[in-house]
Design an enzyme around this catalytic site. Structure first.
Site, PDB file in Angstrom:
ATOM      1  N   GLY A   1       0.830  -1.196   0.000  1.00  0.00           N
ATOM      2  CA  GLY A   1       0.000   0.000   0.000  1.00  0.00           C
ATOM      3  C   GLY A   1       0.862   1.242   0.000  1.00  0.00           C
ATOM      4  O   GLY A   1       2.058   1.200   0.301  1.00  0.00           O
TER       5      GLY A   1
ATOM      6  N   ASP B   1      -8.046   6.273  16.459  1.00  0.00           N
ATOM      7  CA  ASP B   1      -8.453   6.103  15.060  1.00  0.00           C
ATOM      8  C   ASP B   1      -8.889   4.662  14.813  1.00  0.00           C
ATOM      9  O   ASP B   1      -8.489   4.038  13.829  1.00  0.00           O
ATOM     10  CB  ASP B   1      -7.315   6.493  14.119  1.00  0.00           C
TER      11      ASP B   1
ATOM     12  N   PHE C   1       1.649   9.018   3.966  1.00  0.00           N
ATOM     13  CA  PHE C   1       2.655   8.718   4.985  1.00  0.00           C
ATOM     14  C   PHE C   1       3.918   8.119   4.388  1.00  0.00           C
ATOM     15  O   PHE C   1       4.999   8.187   4.976  1.00  0.00           O
ATOM     16  CB  PHE C   1       2.092   7.726   6.007  1.00  0.00           C
TER      17      PHE C   1
ATOM     18  N   ALA D   1       3.884   0.851   2.507  1.00  0.00           N
ATOM     19  CA  ALA D   1       4.015  -0.393   3.263  1.00  0.00           C
ATOM     20  C   ALA D   1       4.469  -1.473   2.294  1.00  0.00           C
ATOM     21  O   ALA D   1       3.875  -1.652   1.223  1.00  0.00           O
ATOM     22  CB  ALA D   1       2.687  -0.773   3.906  1.00  0.00           C
TER      23      ALA D   1
ATOM     24  N   GLY E   1       0.498   5.721   0.652  1.00  0.00           N
ATOM     25  CA  GLY E   1      -0.331   6.855   1.033  1.00  0.00           C
ATOM     26  C   GLY E   1       0.535   8.063   1.282  1.00  0.00           C
ATOM     27  O   GLY E   1       1.727   8.074   0.959  1.00  0.00           O
TER      28      GLY E   1
END
Length: 233
Positions: free
Chosen positions: A13, A134, A17, A20, A15
């Site tokens: 994945g 979260d 951030f 991964a 994003g």
């Protein structure tokens, strides 16, 4: 820059951030997840602090239903966290698959089995004076045997005591507690609210609080206008 003890296999994945990656540990071929979080000189200070916080917080947990921490290291541009690999992805992936395939919601028994695993994980986290902040299906990871693992502690908050309060507004809108929506100080109960929202979603495949936009979702949460549960729940 990658560490020689980990060989990158594929991206799981990506994003804002960072990314991964699925890796295997060269000494024993064990499959793990390498989370590379951007922390270079152009990254805002709060994002760097979030990466360091997740690295620190994960080391506090030793529980069957919390993603296991293995290792961490830093490069000039990334904070890298090595953690347990959960083969079936996230609980959000499973909910989406059930929705798209027409399988329908989980049975009450199955939903409660999943949910109680998360309750045990949150109990462990709270006992170490940490708020997750979260909780949502996308942050619950699933093994081949459908063992639930709570993860993604990037915005978790360490409190000095179980009676302490926090005030920063964070989290994903559908799972926010009324306290978070209205900006008043909150405590561990905000995670319990999110757990309730997850249980509702397991039983209906819908969010507990819906809305056409963020203000409407927030208003429905504050006013307690929850989507109905099916008969028998």
């Amino acid at each position: 820059m990658s560490q020689p003890q980990y060989k990158e296999l594929r991206r799981l994945g990506q994003g804002s951030f960072g990314e991964a990656l699925l890796v295997h540990r060269t000494k024993d071929q064990k499959l793990l997840v390498l989370k590379k979080i951007n922390t270079g000189p152009t990254v805002p200070k709060e994002e760097k602090e979030s990466a360091e916080k997740e690295m620190y917080v994960l080391q506090k947990f030793t529980h069957a239903h919390v993603v296991k921490y293995y290792d961490s290291y830093q490069t000039p541009s990334h904070t890298c966290i090595v953690m347990e690999y959960c083969e079936k992805g996230s609980l959000a992936d499973i909910i989406e698959e059930r929705t798209n395939s027409g399988k329908g919601p989980f049975t009450v028994e199955h939903a409660l089995d999943i949910w109680l695993q998360l309750v045990r994980a949150v109990e462990h986290v709270h006992a170490r004076k940490v708020l997750h902040r979260d909780l949502k299906p996308a942050n619950v990871f699933v093994t081949l045997t459908e063992w639930m693992k709570l993860g993604d502690f990037g915005i978790a908050r360490q409190l000095s005591a179980t009676t302490s309060l926090a005030a920063t507004v964070v989290g994903t809108p559908y799972y926010l507690s009324p306290e978070l929506c209205t900006g008043v100080p909150y405590d561990f109960s905000c995670d319990l609210w999110s757990l309730g929202c997850i249980l509702h979603e397991l039983l209906t495949l819908k969010h507990a609080f819906e809305g056409f936009n963020l203000p409407m979702i927030v208003m429905n949460i504050v006013q307690g206008k929850r989507e109905p549960l099916p008969e028998g729940c």
